[in-house]
Write a protein that holds these residues in place. Structure first.
Motif, PDB file in Angstrom:
ATOM      1  N   MET A  22      43.916  42.724  40.236  1.00 46.99           N
ATOM      2  CA  MET A  22      44.177  41.290  39.699  1.00 46.99           C
ATOM      3  C   MET A  22      43.552  40.140  40.502  1.00 46.99           C
ATOM      4  SD  MET A  22      47.946  39.572  39.721  1.00 46.99           S
ATOM      5  CE  MET A  22      48.234  39.521  41.216  1.00 46.99           C
ATOM      6  N   LEU A  23      43.498  40.410  41.851  1.00 43.27           N
ATOM      7  CA  LEU A  23      42.624  39.466  42.660  1.00 43.27           C
ATOM      8  C   LEU A  23      41.293  39.404  42.303  1.00 43.27           C
ATOM      9  CD1 LEU A  23      42.999  37.374  44.863  1.00 43.27           C
ATOM     10  CD2 LEU A  23      42.723  39.403  46.704  1.00 43.27           C
ATOM     11  N   PHE A  24      40.772  40.319  42.451  1.00 39.66           N
ATOM     12  CA  PHE A  24      39.096  40.591  41.836  1.00 39.66           C
ATOM     13  C   PHE A  24      38.883  39.961  40.662  1.00 39.66           C
ATOM     14  CE2 PHE A  24      35.122  42.270  40.365  1.00 39.66           C
ATOM     15  CZ  PHE A  24      34.273  42.044  41.215  1.00 39.66           C
ATOM     16  N   ASP A  25      39.949  40.078  39.375  1.00 33.09           N
ATOM     17  CA  ASP A  25      39.566  39.538  38.249  1.00 33.09           C
ATOM     18  C   ASP A  25      39.865  37.898  38.418  1.00 33.09           C
ATOM     19  OD1 ASP A  25      39.413  41.671  36.827  1.00 33.09           O
ATOM     20  OD2 ASP A  25      41.600  41.742  36.175  1.00 33.09           O
ATOM     21  N   ILE A  26      40.624  37.451  39.474  1.00 33.27           N
ATOM     22  CA  ILE A  26      40.521  35.810  39.620  1.00 33.27           C
ATOM     23  C   ILE A  26      39.492  35.459  40.377  1.00 33.27           C
ATOM     24  CG2 ILE A  26      41.936  34.172  41.034  1.00 33.27           C
ATOM     25  CD1 ILE A  26      44.602  35.884  40.565  1.00 33.27           C
ATOM     26  N   VAL A  27      38.862  36.121  41.299  1.00 38.20           N
ATOM     27  CA  VAL A  27      37.543  35.607  42.025  1.00 38.20           C
ATOM     28  C   VAL A  27      36.326  35.870  41.361  1.00 38.20           C
ATOM     29  CG1 VAL A  27      39.052  35.494  44.096  1.00 38.20           C
ATOM     30  CG2 VAL A  27      37.307  37.467  43.503  1.00 38.20           C
ATOM     31  N   SER A  28      36.268  36.727  40.349  1.00 43.31           N
ATOM     32  CA  SER A  28      35.058  37.519  39.824  1.00 43.31           C
ATOM     33  C   SER A  28      34.259  36.389  38.939  1.00 43.31           C
ATOM     34  CB  SER A  28      35.339  38.676  39.040  1.00 43.31           C
ATOM     35  OG  SER A  28      36.192  38.466  38.116  1.00 43.31           O
ATOM     36  N   SER A  29      34.816  35.541  38.573  1.00 38.18           N
ATOM     37  CA  SER A  29      34.045  34.573  37.765  1.00 38.18           C
ATOM     38  C   SER A  29      33.380  33.575  38.449  1.00 38.18           C
ATOM     39  CB  SER A  29      35.038  33.813  36.787  1.00 38.18           C
ATOM     40  OG  SER A  29      35.967  33.200  37.515  1.00 38.18           O
TER      41      SER A  29
END
Length: 125
Positions: A22-29
């Motif tokens: 979830m956290l990686f999805d938030i920052v990945s963009s």
């Protein structure tokens, strides 16, 4: 890319796999703006961004010396140092821009639940 290695993941990263993803999805963009200091190599990276993020979390969670992490990953210390510094600056910059202050309603709800649960006599019981 999602991480899905269940064995001791929460111990290593300090997060469950779901929380990590979830956290990686938030920052990945936004990861395209990570600057790796003193990077002299090619554009090709040793690891993808999700693995770099996991490396960053493991170093932070366990206060690992960068040379130890480099040994574990079989890369140079300078590679791990670039990953760590790049992600540190990136996340600090990203989180500075977020309004992380909880709303007043949220605090009142949480506080009321805590009081009712821990001091029931204060609410007419």
């Amino acid at each position: 890319m999602a991480i899905c290695y269940p064995v001791n993941f929460d111990f290593l990263a300090g997060l469950s796999i779901e929380e990590f993803n979830m956290l990686f999805d938030i920052v990945s963009s936004h990861t395209r703006i990570i600057i790796y200091p003193d990077c002299k190599g090619t554009v090709k990276r040793f690891y993808d961004k999700a693995i770099e993020f996991l490396v960053f979390l493991i170093i932070c969670c366990h206060s690992l010396h960068l040379r130890v992490m480099a040994y574990m990953l079989d890369v140079s210390k300078s590679t791990v140092q670039r990953i760590f510094v790049g992600w540190t600056v990136f996340l600090e910059t990203l989180f500075d821009e977020l309004d992380m202050k909880p709303s007043e309603c949220y605090l009142l709800k949480k506080n009321a639940r805590y009081i009712c649960k821990n001091r029931p006599w204060t609410y007419g019981h």
